[in-house]
Motif scaffolding. Structure first.
Motif, PDB file in Angstrom:
ATOM      1  N   ALA A  54     -66.416  62.966  32.811  1.00 34.93           N
ATOM      2  CA  ALA A  54     -67.771  62.543  32.450  1.00 34.93           C
ATOM      3  C   ALA A  54     -68.646  63.768  32.198  1.00 34.93           C
ATOM      4  CB  ALA A  54     -68.367  61.693  33.574  1.00 34.93           C
ATOM      5  N   ALA A  55     -69.754  63.554  31.503  1.00 36.07           N
ATOM      6  CA  ALA A  55     -70.677  64.644  31.191  1.00 36.07           C
ATOM      7  C   ALA A  55     -71.500  65.068  32.398  1.00 36.07           C
ATOM      8  CB  ALA A  55     -71.593  64.233  30.040  1.00 36.07           C
ATOM      9  N   THR A  56     -71.539  64.226  33.434  1.00 36.31           N
ATOM     10  CA  THR A  56     -72.301  64.565  34.635  1.00 36.31           C
ATOM     11  C   THR A  56     -71.595  64.020  35.872  1.00 36.31           C
ATOM     12  OG1 THR A  56     -73.648  62.558  34.550  1.00 36.31           O
ATOM     13  CG2 THR A  56     -74.540  64.510  33.447  1.00 36.31           C
ATOM     14  N   VAL A  57     -71.952  64.595  37.014  1.00 33.82           N
ATOM     15  CA  VAL A  57     -71.547  64.080  38.316  1.00 33.82           C
ATOM     16  C   VAL A  57     -72.837  63.765  39.073  1.00 33.82           C
ATOM     17  CG1 VAL A  57     -69.281  65.196  38.476  1.00 33.82           C
ATOM     18  CG2 VAL A  57     -71.309  66.451  39.198  1.00 33.82           C
ATOM     19  N   PRO A  58     -72.776  62.852  40.070  1.00 36.11           N
ATOM     20  CA  PRO A  58     -74.002  62.424  40.749  1.00 36.11           C
ATOM     21  C   PRO A  58     -74.754  63.522  41.497  1.00 36.11           C
ATOM     22  CG  PRO A  58     -72.168  60.954  41.279  1.00 36.11           C
ATOM     23  CD  PRO A  58     -71.605  62.105  40.510  1.00 36.11           C
ATOM     24  N   MET A  59     -74.048  64.539  41.950  1.00 37.50           N
ATOM     25  CA  MET A  59     -74.701  65.630  42.687  1.00 37.50           C
ATOM     26  C   MET A  59     -73.895  66.907  42.490  1.00 37.50           C
ATOM     27  SD  MET A  59     -73.732  64.662  46.661  1.00 37.50           S
ATOM     28  CE  MET A  59     -74.337  63.001  46.518  1.00 37.50           C
ATOM     29  N   PRO A  60     -74.469  68.056  42.835  1.00 36.20           N
ATOM     30  CA  PRO A  60     -73.712  69.302  42.704  1.00 36.20           C
ATOM     31  C   PRO A  60     -72.367  69.194  43.420  1.00 36.20           C
ATOM     32  CG  PRO A  60     -75.997  69.764  43.213  1.00 36.20           C
ATOM     33  CD  PRO A  60     -75.814  68.276  43.351  1.00 36.20           C
ATOM     34  N   THR A  61     -71.335  69.703  42.769  1.00 35.56           N
ATOM     35  CA  THR A  61     -69.971  69.545  43.261  1.00 35.56           C
ATOM     36  C   THR A  61     -69.273  70.893  43.341  1.00 35.56           C
ATOM     37  OG1 THR A  61     -69.847  67.322  42.325  1.00 35.56           O
ATOM     38  CG2 THR A  61     -67.749  68.419  42.775  1.00 35.56           C
ATOM     39  N   ALA A  74     -78.375  76.191  37.107  1.00 34.93           N
ATOM     40  CA  ALA A  74     -79.193  75.006  36.797  1.00 34.93           C
ATOM     41  C   ALA A  74     -78.301  73.840  36.376  1.00 34.93           C
ATOM     42  CB  ALA A  74     -80.213  75.331  35.707  1.00 34.93           C
ATOM     43  N   ALA A  75     -77.297  74.119  35.553  1.00 33.53           N
ATOM     44  CA  ALA A  75     -76.367  73.065  35.128  1.00 33.53           C
ATOM     45  C   ALA A  75     -75.632  72.492  36.335  1.00 33.53           C
ATOM     46  CB  ALA A  75     -75.380  73.616  34.098  1.00 33.53           C
ATOM     47  N   TRP A  76     -75.220  73.357  37.264  1.00 35.92           N
ATOM     48  CA  TRP A  76     -74.537  72.899  38.481  1.00 35.92           C
ATOM     49  C   TRP A  76     -75.460  72.012  39.312  1.00 35.92           C
ATOM     50  CZ3 TRP A  76     -75.427  74.447  43.719  1.00 35.92           C
ATOM     51  CH2 TRP A  76     -74.476  73.946  44.630  1.00 35.92           C
ATOM     52  N   ARG A  77     -76.698  72.461  39.528  1.00 34.61           N
ATOM     53  CA  ARG A  77     -77.655  71.668  40.328  1.00 34.61           C
ATOM     54  C   ARG A  77     -77.922  70.306  39.700  1.00 34.61           C
ATOM     55  NH1 ARG A  77     -80.048  76.734  40.914  1.00 34.61           N
ATOM     56  NH2 ARG A  77     -81.399  76.389  39.115  1.00 34.61           N
ATOM     57  N   GLU A  78     -77.924  70.251  38.378  1.00 37.76           N
ATOM     58  CA  GLU A  78     -78.215  69.009  37.645  1.00 37.76           C
ATOM     59  C   GLU A  78     -76.986  68.119  37.488  1.00 37.76           C
ATOM     60  OE1 GLU A  78     -79.885  70.501  34.012  1.00 37.76           O
ATOM     61  OE2 GLU A  78     -81.560  71.447  35.079  1.00 37.76           O
ATOM     62  N   GLY A  79     -75.838  68.539  38.003  1.00 36.43           N
ATOM     63  CA  GLY A  79     -74.622  67.744  37.887  1.00 36.43           C
ATOM     64  C   GLY A  79     -73.988  67.806  36.514  1.00 36.43           C
ATOM     65  N   LEU A  88     -74.626  79.108  48.359  1.00 31.26           N
ATOM     66  CA  LEU A  88     -74.793  77.774  47.784  1.00 31.26           C
ATOM     67  C   LEU A  88     -76.078  77.116  48.268  1.00 31.26           C
ATOM     68  CD1 LEU A  88     -71.081  76.641  47.953  1.00 31.26           C
ATOM     69  CD2 LEU A  88     -72.413  77.043  45.868  1.00 31.26           C
ATOM     70  N   LEU A  89     -76.393  77.289  49.538  1.00 28.21           N
ATOM     71  CA  LEU A  89     -77.631  76.708  50.067  1.00 28.21           C
ATOM     72  C   LEU A  89     -78.874  77.376  49.486  1.00 28.21           C
ATOM     73  CD1 LEU A  89     -76.642  76.031  53.776  1.00 28.21           C
ATOM     74  CD2 LEU A  89     -76.950  74.357  51.927  1.00 28.21           C
ATOM     75  N   GLN A  90     -78.765  78.619  49.054  1.00 27.76           N
ATOM     76  CA  GLN A  90     -79.887  79.265  48.359  1.00 27.76           C
ATOM     77  C   GLN A  90     -80.142  78.593  47.018  1.00 27.76           C
ATOM     78  OE1 GLN A  90     -78.967  83.408  47.882  1.00 27.76           O
ATOM     79  NE2 GLN A  90     -79.313  83.887  50.040  1.00 27.76           N
ATOM     80  N   HIS A  91     -79.067  78.110  46.399  1.00 25.34           N
ATOM     81  CA  HIS A  91     -79.199  77.502  45.078  1.00 25.34           C
ATOM     82  C   HIS A  91     -79.477  76.009  45.132  1.00 25.34           C
ATOM     83  CE1 HIS A  91     -78.362  80.898  42.476  1.00 25.34           C
ATOM     84  NE2 HIS A  91     -77.576  81.326  43.451  1.00 25.34           N
ATOM     85  N   TYR A  92     -79.119  75.360  46.251  1.00 23.30           N
ATOM     86  CA  TYR A  92     -79.325  73.913  46.359  1.00 23.30           C
ATOM     87  C   TYR A  92     -79.194  73.509  47.819  1.00 23.30           C
ATOM     88  CZ  TYR A  92     -79.197  69.001  45.011  1.00 23.30           C
ATOM     89  OH  TYR A  92     -79.485  67.677  44.852  1.00 23.30           O
ATOM     90  N   ALA A  93     -80.276  73.005  48.404  1.00 23.63           N
ATOM     91  CA  ALA A  93     -80.283  72.712  49.839  1.00 23.63           C
ATOM     92  C   ALA A  93     -80.235  71.212  50.143  1.00 23.63           C
ATOM     93  CB  ALA A  93     -81.499  73.344  50.491  1.00 23.63           C
ATOM     94  N   ASN A 106     -70.052  75.204  55.643  1.00 25.81           N
ATOM     95  CA  ASN A 106     -71.026  74.415  56.393  1.00 25.81           C
ATOM     96  C   ASN A 106     -72.124  73.839  55.491  1.00 25.81           C
ATOM     97  OD1 ASN A 106     -71.830  73.278  58.825  1.00 25.81           O
ATOM     98  ND2 ASN A 106     -73.261  74.945  59.256  1.00 25.81           N
ATOM     99  N   ILE A 107     -71.692  73.251  54.363  1.00 24.18           N
ATOM    100  CA  ILE A 107     -72.663  72.692  53.416  1.00 24.18           C
ATOM    101  C   ILE A 107     -72.527  71.187  53.229  1.00 24.18           C
ATOM    102  CG2 ILE A 107     -72.980  74.837  52.122  1.00 24.18           C
ATOM    103  CD1 ILE A 107     -71.022  73.635  50.006  1.00 24.18           C
ATOM    104  N   ALA A 108     -71.368  70.647  53.578  1.00 16.86           N
ATOM    105  CA  ALA A 108     -71.123  69.220  53.374  1.00 16.86           C
ATOM    106  C   ALA A 108     -69.819  68.839  54.064  1.00 16.86           C
ATOM    107  CB  ALA A 108     -71.021  68.892  51.882  1.00 16.86           C
ATOM    108  N   GLU A 109     -69.587  67.541  54.189  1.00 18.48           N
ATOM    109  CA  GLU A 109     -68.303  67.070  54.703  1.00 18.48           C
ATOM    110  C   GLU A 109     -67.229  67.369  53.667  1.00 18.48           C
ATOM    111  OE1 GLU A 109     -66.113  62.876  55.825  1.00 18.48           O
ATOM    112  OE2 GLU A 109     -68.288  63.027  56.063  1.00 18.48           O
ATOM    113  N   VAL A 110     -66.126  67.933  54.116  1.00 19.23           N
ATOM    114  CA  VAL A 110     -65.036  68.309  53.217  1.00 19.23           C
ATOM    115  C   VAL A 110     -64.185  67.091  52.904  1.00 19.23           C
ATOM    116  CG1 VAL A 110     -63.044  69.820  52.875  1.00 19.23           C
ATOM    117  CG2 VAL A 110     -64.989  70.606  54.249  1.00 19.23           C
TER     118      VAL A 110
END
Length: 182
Positions: free
Chosen positions: A134-141, A24-29, A75-80, A101-105
């Motif tokens: 920072a305490a957060t990132v804009p999207m899961p990383t 959940a923390a990962w999904r929330e950045g 990873l796609l099961q946890h965040y698509a 195969n989840i994002a541009e590298v």
């Protein structure tokens, strides 16, 4: 605040497992996932190593390729949705990230190996700490790197294709929310 939430979840049985809280923390950045590249048999790189020539490096074997694909599915099961994906410039890391195969590298030199004097561990680790201060990132990383980089951040030796979810802001040593194998 995240640490207090995690402590509450661990103390109150039946709410969420520690891994669920970490995901959940990962999904929330509020955390990043760092992964050691998938299986590339051997240790280090040959003496004739060239960063721009994969034939001079250790590369993923078929099992490593399958591990990378399994990570992508997990990873796609946890965040698509959109994910930021950084990797070391070494071929085994770029290939691991690509096969997910989840994002541009996005190559990130701070994730490059510093095994056997190939880089500067202290400077590279500092660069990662600064990039994720920072305490957060804009999207899961997701960060795909090497054993030495992973160990420098977490203090433990990961297996090939092992990952950890690290709380933000990134610290030294990092706060490991969960250790994960595909």
């Amino acid at each position: 605040m995240l640490r207090i939430f995690l402590l509450c979840c661990l103390l109150l049985p039946g709410l969420l497992s520690a891994n669920e809280v970490a995901w959940a923390a990962w999904r929330e950045g509020k955390a990043v996932l760092i992964m050691r590249h998938a299986l590339a048999p051997g240790t280090g790189d040959p003496a004739h190593f060239k960063l721009e020539d994969c034939s001079t490096q250790r590369n993923l074997n078929p099992q490593g390729q399958q591990q990378a694909k399994a990570w992508g599915a997990l990873l796609l099961q946890h965040y698509a949705a959109d994910i930021t994906l950084y990797a070391s410039q070494w071929c085994r890391c770029l290939d691991t990230a690509s096969l997910m195969n989840i994002a541009e590298v996005q190559p990130l030199p701070a994730l490059n190996s510093f095994f056997a004097g190939r880089g500067n561990g202290q400077l590279q680790t500092q660069a990662l700490l600064q990039q994720f201060a920072a305490a957060t990132v804009p999207m899961p990383t997701v960060l795909v790197s090497h054993q030495v980089n992973f160990t420098a951040l977490t203090g433990y030796f990961p297996a090939s294709a092992e990952a950890a979810i690290l709380a933000l802001p990134l610290t030294s040593p990092a706060t490991v929310l969960a250790r994960i194998t595909p």
